[in-house]
Design a protein around this motif. Structure first.
Motif, PDB file in Angstrom:
ATOM      1  N   LYS A 210       3.689   1.004 -40.713  1.00 57.61           N
ATOM      2  CA  LYS A 210       4.504   0.557 -41.846  1.00 57.61           C
ATOM      3  C   LYS A 210       5.635   1.550 -42.115  1.00 57.61           C
ATOM      4  CE  LYS A 210       1.003   0.650 -44.707  1.00 57.61           C
ATOM      5  NZ  LYS A 210      -0.074   1.145 -43.835  1.00 57.61           N
ATOM      6  N   THR A 211       5.270   2.829 -42.227  1.00 58.26           N
ATOM      7  CA  THR A 211       6.287   3.842 -42.515  1.00 58.26           C
ATOM      8  C   THR A 211       7.294   3.914 -41.374  1.00 58.26           C
ATOM      9  OG1 THR A 211       4.740   5.087 -43.862  1.00 58.26           O
ATOM     10  CG2 THR A 211       6.626   6.292 -43.002  1.00 58.26           C
ATOM     11  N   THR A 212       6.786   3.789 -40.158  1.00 55.63           N
ATOM     12  CA  THR A 212       7.685   3.790 -39.002  1.00 55.63           C
ATOM     13  C   THR A 212       8.726   2.690 -39.143  1.00 55.63           C
ATOM     14  OG1 THR A 212       5.914   4.664 -37.616  1.00 55.63           O
ATOM     15  CG2 THR A 212       7.747   3.577 -36.496  1.00 55.63           C
TER      16      THR A 212
ATOM     17  N   PRO B  75      10.886   6.503 -50.346  1.00 56.88           N
ATOM     18  CA  PRO B  75      10.077   6.952 -49.207  1.00 56.88           C
ATOM     19  C   PRO B  75       8.608   7.090 -49.602  1.00 56.88           C
ATOM     20  CG  PRO B  75      11.816   8.542 -49.756  1.00 56.88           C
ATOM     21  CD  PRO B  75      11.742   7.564 -50.872  1.00 56.88           C
ATOM     22  N   GLU B  76       7.764   7.174 -48.582  1.00 56.36           N
ATOM     23  CA  GLU B  76       6.337   7.412 -48.825  1.00 56.36           C
ATOM     24  C   GLU B  76       6.166   8.854 -49.305  1.00 56.36           C
ATOM     25  OE1 GLU B  76       4.083   7.339 -45.207  1.00 56.36           O
ATOM     26  OE2 GLU B  76       2.265   6.708 -46.244  1.00 56.36           O
ATOM     27  N   ASN B  77       5.357   9.057 -50.332  1.00 56.04           N
ATOM     28  CA  ASN B  77       5.174  10.388 -50.918  1.00 56.04           C
ATOM     29  C   ASN B  77       6.507  11.130 -51.035  1.00 56.04           C
ATOM     30  OD1 ASN B  77       2.398  10.046 -50.974  1.00 56.04           O
ATOM     31  ND2 ASN B  77       2.207  10.778 -48.866  1.00 56.04           N
TER      32      ASN B  77
ATOM     33  N   LEU C  78      10.284  -0.264 -50.638  1.00 56.57           N
ATOM     34  CA  LEU C  78       9.370   0.669 -51.285  1.00 56.57           C
ATOM     35  C   LEU C  78       8.220   0.949 -50.325  1.00 56.57           C
ATOM     36  CD1 LEU C  78       9.177  -1.238 -54.695  1.00 56.57           C
ATOM     37  CD2 LEU C  78      10.615   0.749 -54.227  1.00 56.57           C
ATOM     38  N   ASP C  79       8.035   2.233 -49.969  1.00 59.50           N
ATOM     39  CA  ASP C  79       6.941   2.591 -49.058  1.00 59.50           C
ATOM     40  C   ASP C  79       5.781   3.107 -49.892  1.00 59.50           C
ATOM     41  OD1 ASP C  79       5.453   3.084 -46.848  1.00 59.50           O
ATOM     42  OD2 ASP C  79       6.830   4.524 -45.920  1.00 59.50           O
ATOM     43  N   GLU C  80       4.725   2.343 -49.954  1.00 56.20           N
ATOM     44  CA  GLU C  80       3.527   2.674 -50.743  1.00 56.20           C
ATOM     45  C   GLU C  80       3.904   3.052 -52.175  1.00 56.20           C
ATOM     46  OE1 GLU C  80       0.449   2.588 -49.431  1.00 56.20           O
ATOM     47  OE2 GLU C  80       0.693   2.772 -47.273  1.00 56.20           O
ATOM     48  N   PRO C  81       4.510   2.145 -52.926  1.00 55.69           N
ATOM     49  CA  PRO C  81       4.992   2.514 -54.265  1.00 55.69           C
ATOM     50  C   PRO C  81       3.864   2.834 -55.239  1.00 55.69           C
ATOM     51  CG  PRO C  81       5.198   0.158 -53.923  1.00 55.69           C
ATOM     52  CD  PRO C  81       4.806   0.745 -52.604  1.00 55.69           C
TER      53      PRO C  81
HETATM   54 MG   LIG Z   1       2.787   5.099 -44.226  1.00 53.03          MG
END
Ligand SMILES: [Mg+2]
Ligand SMILES: Nc1ncnc2c1ncn2[C@@H]1O[C@H](COP(=O)(O)OP(=O)(O)O)[C@@H](O)[C@H]1O
Lengths: 301, 268, 324
Positions: free
Chosen positions: C50-52, C88-90, C164-167
């Motif tokens: 997902k993040t990729t 971004p994620e975290n 939104l990455d893992e909001p």
């Molecule tokens: Mg991720």
């Protein structure tokens, strides 16, 4: 433009800029060659050279540090209590490193030469090193007539080589920026060798030196020259008015007979000594003008 | 354009908040003042020594700022991942690099300006305290405007070192960047030695290699006119111009290279 | 209407290994289309890719193959970013800046005038619930507050598309609810939202459509209700003060009864048995209701199954190719 094409263009531009830098560097080296002195020093395999590497591009600052050390070293030994032995062996290496790190360090050459040539115990009495230091200074700054003047002084006062002194003076006098009294100085030294008139002339130039230290030295030297003249004149008087038979030479006798108005004193207000038997006049051992310079005229007698 | 300016201002803000430059400036000011005391120990050369110390301090502290902030400029953003939200804004990667560079140059300019002012104040004070006879003995006047030439070249050198640090920081971590930048700085100082390599070795290959290195590696010794300036010797405008041009194209090469590398980079 | 996001055969190989690096395929020929106004859930377990995908869409990394268009512009179009938001994620920001200064900085990058910036920054920080702390340096912020700042910066330019990455990660239940409401608000304003999550419940509450990725491959896409595998398998009924004799009586109807504490039990009720009758019976016997939640496949259960299927499919494909 695609990303790949843009990347290729960027790399090409970067290489072109680097090429331009190389070209500019080449051109600058041609137009403004860096001085040979600097280059030569870099190739020395001696401690000043090593020092220079360690200093990166802060040679000038390190030169100051060495200059401070040299001054402290000289001052410390000169003022050392009489019991301790004066020693000055490190003075020349320190001045050498100072002037290698900073070849334009004017004052290190000029004071350095004076320190080095000063007679023991006031200094190491190494006129040869003083001249070497000044030669090094002239290699870095050939336009400095002061270095010629200083080298002449060392020859004149310490080595008593009047021909060499005159030679230094006249070489300095040839520089375009030399003061107008340099040529007559050279001439006077050459014509008269050691005489008080030319000595006086030399020292007078230093009376308006920019360095207080040098001005004091000049004042003292001029007082010593005055004392030499005064002693000659007093001996003349002693010869003309000899004491009655069987009596010793004395100032009191001369005053009683009305020849002198009072005790004759030197420029520091210390009375002169007179030898009761020969009538020879001398500086009192307690006078601050001691030690007197070498004087051919008086030695001859 | 506003993107570059904003990135630059942020770099400046960060360096100010990091308080590093404060310490450095303070230290430089202390050093220059203490040089006044040092000058008292020497025979009439206090002004020369203050100039030497002041110029060297400016160069050294500038170098620390250029290297230690420069190496973190890009790598720290990548490491902290603060670059992720940033590059999602309308900022291209070349603009990002340009902004980072401009920001650090701005920081350096302010630092160098502060140190220059401090130096001139000390020199002005000393000059004012000394009688005219003593002043006449100096090689160059106390607050000598010619010092600015040396400072200008120091600043150019710092700009070049910053570009080197930035270049390395686009593809390596802070530690490696610091080592590479300082290494290149030292090599750059001795660069002039390489030119005269033929006087010490006989091998043709070695001579050619040394010549090549002399031309390709940055020639930092060219920026050092401290000694000449302190002694009031002339530094010609032509030399200043040629050296400025050299710095400009070399910096351009480094920044273009940095952009080329950075634009293709994946942020893992 | 053209899709707002079109992802086309997007593929990413990472280099792994220090000495002899070999490619590792983190994303394999992903194709998706997302229409305007959709809230799209991009689901998958950790390490799915997902993040990729989001980093590829933001040009933080570059694809090995394939491409994508956002708002009709190819990736790498800097001007298109004027209309895009990204969390971004975290997320991590400059810890020496305050929340206000950070948003101000980003506002400058969008080219807003100072007054406009001030207005937007204040309004957004209010919206994500950052109060007086906005004048504090970010180093003093908790993870949840950083996440809120991250959402604020993603919305700073009033974007048309928001990634939104893992909001929800790093947020407490209250924070999760706030983010959910925010996403629904955005939907109501007609924005397109593309968000990733490894938690199915997030998607259920929000999404019109989802895609599920596993091991870098698209496993399923469509409406959640269409993906039958996600249907309820039973109920988890938690009751307090159940008398032992009552428990013995209901034991045969439940699949499992687990004691949580004295008198409190978790009862797993099978799907065929509607829980309301059992609940009424227990309440009549003096027990009290604690909670009733549906039990269903977790994403992981789903993936395990789908990956097995996908693997089998790929093997069949390979076998077919080998035959040709
Ligand atoms: Mg991720
Ligand atoms: N920089 C990288 N180098 C090598 N492998 C990576 C890198 N980043 C992610 N991966 C791998 O790619 C896969 C997908 O990762 P990611 O996209 O972060 O998953 P998700 O966000 O769905 O949890 C994982 O197996 C992960 O280990």
């Amino acid at each position: 433009m695609t990303a790949t094409a843009r990347h290729a263009a960027l790399v090409a531009a970067a290489c072109a800029a680097l090429g331009a830098a190389v070209a500019l560097q080449l051109a600058r080296d041609r137009w403004y060659p860096r001085s040979d002195i600097q280059a030569a020093e870099i190739l020395y395999v001696r401690s000043p050279a090593a020092m220079q590497r360690l200093a990166l591009d802060h040679d000038s600052l390190l030169a100051d540090v060495y200059w401070i050390r040299a001054v402290q070293y000289y001052g410390g030994n000169r003022l050392a209590p009489q019991l301790r032995k004066h020693h000055y062996e490190l003075l020349y290496p320190m001045l050498d490193i100072t002037t290698s790190l900073d070849p334009h360090f004017n004052i290190a050459y000029r004071f350095g030469a004076i320190f080095l040539s000063e007679e023991y115990p006031g200094g190491p009495g190494r006129s040869d090193q003083a001249i070497a230091l000044l030669r090094k200074g002239l290699a870095a700054r050939p336009d400095k007539w002061q270095y010629y003047l200083d080298a002449g002084f060392v020859n004149y006062f310490h080595l008593h080589d009047y021909r060499a002194a005159a030679d230094w003076f006249s070489r300095g006098a040839r520089l375009p920026n030399a003061p107008n009294w340099m040529p007559p100085l050279a001439a006077a030294t050459l014509a008269k060798g050691n005489d008080r008139a030319s000595s006086r002339f030399l020292w007078r130039q230093l009376l308006d030196s920019d360095q207080a230290w040098l001005r004091n030295a000049a004042t003292r030297a001029l007082q010593q020259l005055d004392a030499l003249d005064q002693m000659d004149r007093l001996e003349e008087i002693v010869r003309r008015y000899p004491p009655p038979m069987g009596q010793p030479h004395s100032w009191i006798g001369l005053i009683r007979r009305g020849v002198l108005a009072g005790l004759p004193v030197d420029p520091t207000r210390t009375p002169y000594d007179i030898d009761p038997e020969t009538g020879r006049v001398a500086l009192s051992p307690s006078s601050s003008l001691n030690p007197m310079p070498f004087d051919t005229a008086r030695q001859a007698r | 354009m506003h993107a570059i300016r904003s990135v630059a201002v942020n770099v400046f803000k960060e360096s100010v908040r990091d308080r590093v430059p404060y310490n450095l400036v303070l230290f430089a000011v202390l050093l220059i003042s203490s040089s006044y005391l040092l000058g008292q120990l020497t025979a009439g050369q206090d002004v020369k020594i203050v100039k030497d110390l002041g110029l060297s301090a400016t160069a050294v502290f500038g170098l620390f700022i250029a290297v230690f902030i420069g190496i973190g400029l890009v790598s720290k953003e990548v490491e902290r991942r603060s670059i992720y939200p940033l590059l999602a804004k309308p900022v291209s990667r070349p603009q990002f690099i340009a902004g980072k560079y401009a920001g650090l140059v701005l920081t350096l300019a302010v630092n160098v300006a502060v140190m220059t002012i401090a130096l001139y104040v000390v020199l002005g004070y000393m000059s004012w305290m000394e009688p005219a006879a003593v002043r006449a003995s100096w090689d160059a006047p106390g607050p000598d405007p010619r010092l600015l030439k040396a400072i200008a070249l120091i600043f150019l050198e710092l700009m070049l070192v910053t570009a080197i640090a930035l270049f390395f920081s686009t593809f390596s971590g802070p530690l490696l960047s610091a080592a590479l930048t300082l290494g290149l700085y030292i090599v750059g100082q001795f660069n002039a030695d390489l030119k005269n390599f033929d006087r010490v070795v006989n091998s043709k290959t070695a001579i050619w290699l040394a010549r090549g290195a002399y031309h390709v590696l940055p020639d930092l010794s060219a920026f050092d006119v401290k000694t000449q300036v302190v002694h009031g010797l002339p530094v010609s405008s032509g030399y200043m111009l040629a050296t400025t041009g050299y710095a400009a194209v070399y910096i351009a090469a480094l920044l273009l290279g940095a952009v080329a590398i950075f634009s293709r980079r994946d942020f893992k | 209407m053209p899709p707002v996001i079109r992802i086309d055969e997007l593929t990413k190989d990472y280099k792994v290994g220090f000495w002899r690096s070999r490619p590792y395929r983190a994303l394999d020929r992903l194709s998706l289309e997302i229409a305007e106004g959709e809230v799209f859930g991009f689901l998958g377990p950790n390490g799915a890719g997902k993040t990729t995908t989001l980093k590829l869409l933001m040009q933080l990394i570059f694809p090995t193959r394939g491409g994508a268009e956002i708002l009709g512009r190819p990736l790498g179009d800097v001007q298109a970013r004027q209309r895009i938001g990204f969390l971004p994620e975290n997320p991590s920001f400059y810890d020496y800046l305050t929340a206000e200064e950070l948003l101000n900085y980003f506002g400058q990058l969008f080219g807003y005038a100072p007054a406009e910036r001030g207005r937007r920054v204040a309004a957004l920080l209010d919206r994500v619930g950052i109060g007086a702390e906005r004048r504090l340096q970010l180093r003093k912020f908790s993870k949840g507050m950083i996440q809120r700042v991250g959402i604020a910066q993603a919305l700073l330019n009033d974007p048309e598309v928001i990634f939104l990455d893992e909001p929800m990660s790093g947020l407490d239940p209250l924070g999760r609810r706030d983010v959910r409401n925010l996403i629904l608000e955005l939907r109501d304003q007609g924005r397109t939202v593309f968000f990733s999550s490894h938690i199915l419940a997030d998607a259920e509450a929000l999404c019109s459509r989802v895609a599920v990725v596993a091991n870098g491959r698209l496993a399923a896409a469509g409406r959640l209700s269409e993906i039958l595998a996600f249907q309820v398998r039973g109920w988890d009924l938690v009751m307090d003060t159940i008398r032992p004799d009552v428990l013995e009586r209901v034991r045969p109807v439940v699949r499992r009864a687990t004691e949580i504490s004295a008198g409190r039990y978790s009862l797993e009720v099978p799907l065929e048995q509607p829980p309301d009758r059992l609940l009424a019976e227990l309440v009549a016997e003096g027990a009290t209701l604690v909670s009733l939640t549906p039990i269903r496949d977790t994403l992981e259960d789903f993936f395990v199954r789908r990956v097995a299927e996908a693997g089998a499919g790929a093997r069949a494909e390979e076998a077919a190719r080998a035959r040709d």
